[in-house]
Write a protein that holds these residues in place. Structure first.
Motif, PDB file in Angstrom:
ATOM      1  N   ARG A   1       0.843   5.768   0.151  1.00 43.34           N
ATOM      2  CA  ARG A   1       0.104   6.987   0.472  1.00 43.34           C
ATOM      3  C   ARG A   1      -0.048   7.784  -0.818  1.00 43.34           C
TER       4      ARG A   1
ATOM      5  N   ASP B   1     -11.779  14.656   0.856  1.00 45.28           N
ATOM      6  CA  ASP B   1     -11.207  14.512   2.193  1.00 45.28           C
ATOM      7  C   ASP B   1     -10.602  15.835   2.645  1.00 45.28           C
TER       8      ASP B   1
ATOM      9  N   ARG C   1      -8.184   3.631  -3.435  1.00 46.14           N
ATOM     10  CA  ARG C   1      -8.541   3.297  -2.054  1.00 46.14           C
ATOM     11  C   ARG C   1      -9.030   1.858  -1.956  1.00 46.14           C
TER      12      ARG C   1
ATOM     13  N   GLN D   1      -5.926  10.364  -0.065  1.00 44.01           N
ATOM     14  CA  GLN D   1      -6.563  11.628   0.300  1.00 44.01           C
ATOM     15  C   GLN D   1      -6.962  12.346  -0.988  1.00 44.01           C
TER      16      GLN D   1
ATOM     17  N   ASP E   1      -4.642   1.319  -1.109  1.00 43.06           N
ATOM     18  CA  ASP E   1      -3.797   2.473  -0.821  1.00 43.06           C
ATOM     19  C   ASP E   1      -4.471   3.398   0.186  1.00 43.06           C
ATOM     20  N   GLU E   2      -3.661   4.159   0.899  1.00 45.05           N
ATOM     21  CA  GLU E   2      -4.171   5.209   1.780  1.00 45.05           C
ATOM     22  C   GLU E   2      -4.283   6.474   0.938  1.00 45.05           C
TER      23      GLU E   2
ATOM     24  N   ALA F   1       0.838  -1.197   0.000  1.00 40.71           N
ATOM     25  CA  ALA F   1       0.000   0.000   0.000  1.00 40.71           C
ATOM     26  C   ALA F   1       0.877   1.253   0.000  1.00 40.71           C
TER      27      ALA F   1
END
Length: 590
Positions: A115, A268, A148, A155, A152-153, A113
């Motif tokens: 960011r 977000d 997502r 935003q 993955d994380e 994963a």
């Protein structure tokens, strides 16, 4: 859990490796002739072309090895060396049982994963959203959801356009139109109670004032200079200007959040260019200390051109000759800001393809400054949404179409289509209106996402709002039809049970369901949501054929009925997942 295609690919790679050949020749694809095979491998021809021998001999050896694989029903050679594979019913049944037990319906997660920031939407303060914002919003939302979902994380950042020259233009325009506002913003210490005066300025006023101010600035040097000075004063912290600017941002964001939400798009982060203003002065000093900042005719720039560039790449203008930070400056500071609060491994900028040169310049400057690792910044460009005349979509009067007007337009068309098809007539009025909105938004979104993002397309409201063909409403109708089938089965006491694939239409449905993970992986790697849209449409079509050829509730026996109910349930789950990844919500009834 491995899909059938990947499992066969691993076996084919091992078969080629056993012949002393590179395993990559074992690539498996869906068959070009589904009447002859489920999958095919063309590696024997590629191996022969690379000088490794006769393609039919290579193909025969690989086919013989694959014939013993537990999933393979037959492995045959065709033509000069194509390997055709047909999967056995037991393997298909076992795979469907895995999907039935898996809430992700066969979709795997990434091995590692990351960011990820997805920068999309890009609305500007003081402007209503128009159709030009649509593609960035729709594509960006789908990419955010896909990344997502794969683990993955992520935003998602609206990246508000709330700083820069346009703000100076609006401050001057508002002051010129209203002497009381002009007096208030020039106060050195305005009273907070005076802020109520700003309420007389609504978004409609800003939307009216800005185009006129921008046009005047192009022909009136004195007016342009006043706006530039106002911009510099705002950025320097002049209290009255900051209060007026904060009002611009507040009234705009309220309207934007409403329009985005009606499209199923939510962010977000609502960070804007103004959020990085405190970083700009120290960032400029740092760029200067690193020897990257160069004086140029009163301005300060970073040169990013390389000796091997095939075309000219302009420098990044960091500070204008008037002392203002520029659009590219805030973009560079945003990259620095994101590194500090999120430290993304990857930043995806979903912005019109026409901004490609700008992002090339900004990204190069970020790499030179050490604000991002090379390759960690990607521009996800897209074409335009055009009207029937092939030009960017506008109102009938030729003006820019506001997004809320477009939403109302597609909802009205959906309402008309539902009534014409006698769908939703039994729904309560509120539920019918909600369904009409979902059908309209599905028409709008699917029309966009079924196309590869890099291409432009023509939006035809009549065609894309149809319940037939490659449209969002067609997919919603198919999903609702499965829901109706499952409700009826429940009412009759018919339960789902173990899957036993047998009929040809069941095979086709099982193979299509098995292809879900592959579609997601391809969409993820290529940043191409159209591959998910393609899968959803193909799944709906194949299920429609299955439904016609294989009676479910009227199946010949209880075990067959139970098996087909499970297949229907898996199909619904995967179809709704696909639509959700595209940002399309499915109604319960129609």
């Amino acid at each position: 859990m491995t899909d059938l295609r990947s499992g066969l690919g691993e076996a084919a790679a091992a078969a080629f490796a056993a012949l002393g050949l590179p395993g990559e020749f074992g690539r498996i694809t869906a068959s070009d002739r589904p009447d002859l095979a489920d999958f095919q491998c063309n590696g024997a021809l590629a191996a022969a072309k690379a000088g490794h021998g006769d393609p039919r001999q290579i193909g025969r050896a690989v086919a013989d090895a694959l014939a013993g694989h537990p999933s393979v029903k037959s492995a045959e050679i065709a033509g000069p060396g194509f390997i055709n594979l047909r999967v056995g019913e037991a393997a298909l049944s076992a795979r469907m049982a895995e999907l039935a037990a898996d809430p992700r319906r066969g979709a795997a997660k990434v091995a590692r994963a990351r960011r990820v920031i997805v920068d999309y939407g890009g609305p500007n303060v003081a402007k209503e959203m128009h159709v030009g914002h649509l593609r960035a919003s729709i594509i960006g939302e789908a990419i955010k959801r896909l990344f997502r979902f794969r683990g993955d994380e992520v935003q998602g950042d609206a990246h508000f356009g709330d700083w820069g020259f346009q703000m100076g233009l609006l401050i001057v325009a508002c002051a010129d139109e209203d002497p009381e506002i002009a007096a208030l913003v020039e106060k050195s210490a305005p009273d907070p109670t005076d802020e109520a005066m700003f309420d007389r300025i609504g978004l409609a006023d800003l939307d009216r004032l800005y185009p006129a101010a921008a046009a005047r600035a192009k022909t009136d040097p004195d007016y342009r200079d006043r706006a530039r000075r106002a911009t510099a004063a705002l950025q320097a912290g002049k209290p009255g200007y900051r209060l007026l600017w904060a009002h611009f941002a507040r009234v705009t964001r309220e309207a934007l959040a409403r329009d985005f939400h009606s499209l199923g798009i939510d962010f977000d982060l609502w960070r804007g260019e103004s959020d990085v203003d405190p970083l700009i002065e120290p960032m400029v000093a740092e760029l200067d200390a690193k020897g990257l900042l160069i004086d140029d005719a009163g301005a300060r720039i970073v040169r990013v051109a390389k000796n091997d560039d095939k075309r000219p790449v302009p420098p990044l203008l960091v500070i204008s000759s008037e002392g203002s930070a520029m659009y590219g400056t805030t973009d560079l500071a945003t990259i620095l800001d994101r590194r500090r609060f999120f430290d993304p491994d990857l930043s995806l900028y979903v912005v019109d393809q026409r901004q490609a040169d700008h992002f090339e310049t900004v990204f190069r400057a970020a790499y030179l400054a050490g604000y991002a690792a090379p390759g960690a910044l990607e521009h996800i460009g897209f074409g335009t949404m055009n009207g029937p005349d092939g030009k960017p979509f506008k109102t009938r009067a030729g003006g820019v179409l506001k997004l809320r007007d477009l939403i109302e337009m597609v909802t009205a068309k959906a309402r008309e289509r539902l009534q014409a098809a006698d769908l939703g007539s039994e729904l309560p009025p509120a539920e019918f209106e909600e369904t009409a909105l979902r059908v309209g938004v599905a028409a709008l979104k699917f029309a966009d996402l079924i196309n590869y993002r890099g291409t432009s397309y023509v939006f035809d409201l009549d065609r894309f709002s149809s319940f037939e063909g490659k449209t969002g409403p067609y997919l919603l109708y198919q999903a609702v039809r499965v829901k109706s089938l499952l409700r009826k089965a429940s009412d009759e006491g018919a339960a789902a049970g173990p899957i036993a694939v047998g009929a040809e239409a069941e095979r086709d449905l099982a193979l299509t369901l098995d292809a879900f993970d592959h579609a997601l992986v391809e969409a993820y790697e290529r940043r191409a949501p159209n591959l998910i849209a393609d899968h959803a449409f193909r799944l709906a079509q194949v299920f429609a054929r299955f439904y016609a050829a294989c009676p479910v509730l009227a199946a010949p026996d209880a075990s067959t009925r139970a098996s087909r109910l499970t297949l229907a349930s898996v199909t619904l789950g995967q179809l709704e997942l696909s639509l959700d990844l595209l940002g399309i919500a499915t109604p319960e009834r129609m």
